[in-house]
Design an enzyme around this catalytic site. Sequence first.
Site, PDB file in Angstrom:
ATOM      1  N   ASP A  42      -6.397  -5.990  -6.281  1.00 45.70           N
ATOM      2  CA  ASP A  42      -6.555  -6.914  -5.158  1.00 45.70           C
ATOM      3  C   ASP A  42      -7.141  -8.226  -5.684  1.00 45.70           C
ATOM      4  OD1 ASP A  42      -7.202  -8.039  -2.538  1.00 45.70           O
ATOM      5  OD2 ASP A  42      -7.105  -6.007  -1.759  1.00 45.70           O
TER       6      ASP A  42
ATOM      7  N   HIS B 278     -11.269 -10.116   0.094  1.00 44.03           N
ATOM      8  CA  HIS B 278     -10.337  -9.074   0.548  1.00 44.03           C
ATOM      9  C   HIS B 278     -10.481  -7.786  -0.257  1.00 44.03           C
ATOM     10  CE1 HIS B 278      -6.475  -7.071   1.352  1.00 44.03           C
ATOM     11  NE2 HIS B 278      -6.448  -7.772   2.470  1.00 44.03           N
TER      12      HIS B 278
ATOM     13  N   SER C 281      -2.790  -3.336   3.961  1.00 40.31           N
ATOM     14  CA  SER C 281      -3.607  -3.102   2.775  1.00 40.31           C
ATOM     15  C   SER C 281      -4.886  -2.352   3.131  1.00 40.31           C
ATOM     16  CB  SER C 281      -3.958  -4.431   2.085  1.00 40.31           C
ATOM     17  OG  SER C 281      -4.799  -5.216   2.910  1.00 40.31           O
TER      18      SER C 281
END
Length: 359
Positions: A49, A76, A244
């Site tokens: 990520d 994130h 995700s």
Amino acid sequence: MPSRLDADDACTGASGERATAVPWEQQSLQLPRAWEFSGGAGVTVAVVDTGVSTEAPALKGRVTAVGDAGQDCVGHGSFVAGLIAAATTDGVRFAGVAQQARIVAVRGTDARGVATAGSVTAGIRAAVGAGAKVIEVSPALVRGSEELTAAVKDAVAKDAVVVAAAVPDPPARGGSSSSGEAPEPLAYWPASQDGVLSVLDVDSSGGRPDNALVPREADLAAPGDGVVGPGPRGGGHYIGSGASFAAGFVAGAAALVRAAHPGLTAAEVAGRLVSTAYPDAVPRVDPYAAVTSVGPGVEGREVRAAAGEGAVVRLPGDPGAGPTRRAVLVAVGGGAGLLVVVWVAVVVPRGRARGWRAS
């Protein structure tokens, strides 16, 4: 929680809000029941990520960063890592799925969150090199590459459970199209590759946002719309939406299974997660059932056909097995401007092609 930042955006900072109530997703997944049998101890999960901040209090002491992946400007990756393995802190009811697991932070994007086939490939290879037994891949790309395909094959060959988002996160996903039509189902990578658990996001009612991007197929669904997670620094929390985040929950569930059943191969772990999922158009992951279910005569070390007559989900690779890969199709019909979106579960016998077999 953003999935990427523009060039002039400041890095995501600490949130002043804290999750003092149990989030809906934890209740939906019945995590306290699963924790009675497994906490993910001894399992290393890689997060491909934007990086995972080593400053995040809920993950303190359990993050190993490859290169500069210990810095997370976007936030994130830290959010996803928190969904997987965050521990509880004083006054906070939020917790990750596998609180005793360790996290390996690897970059699958640039510092602003932009992903390419090359960056995801490098992230997966770094995860394999770090010895991760579960690999969560947040980016969902419209185009893959031969190198990305080879990296995933290598990860699978090294007995890693690879879990990937079935569609991109907002803002690339979702929203109304300029023509007013629902988006066409597409294959996204690496989720569409054989050997990968493809995960779709759902909300608290089991649905998805209007005009959300749709994959051609997905293996599992998990909470991903309006879920709570930690930021890259500080003890506060953010709200995030996207596949995700759903992939993070499934990766955490995979860590629970690997810890509870260390004799299972990655393929068997994937098969267990799918075969024990709650029946739906896209089966919804059930961590408690995945950890505790035992097939007949297997002494808790392997899974055979556990689904009874009329069950929707059966273990991939079993003789006579039904659907092993759930396709999500969108049918659009006209008529006085009326838009009709139909979700259909399509039986696609790809279990053997994907290499998921019960021993």
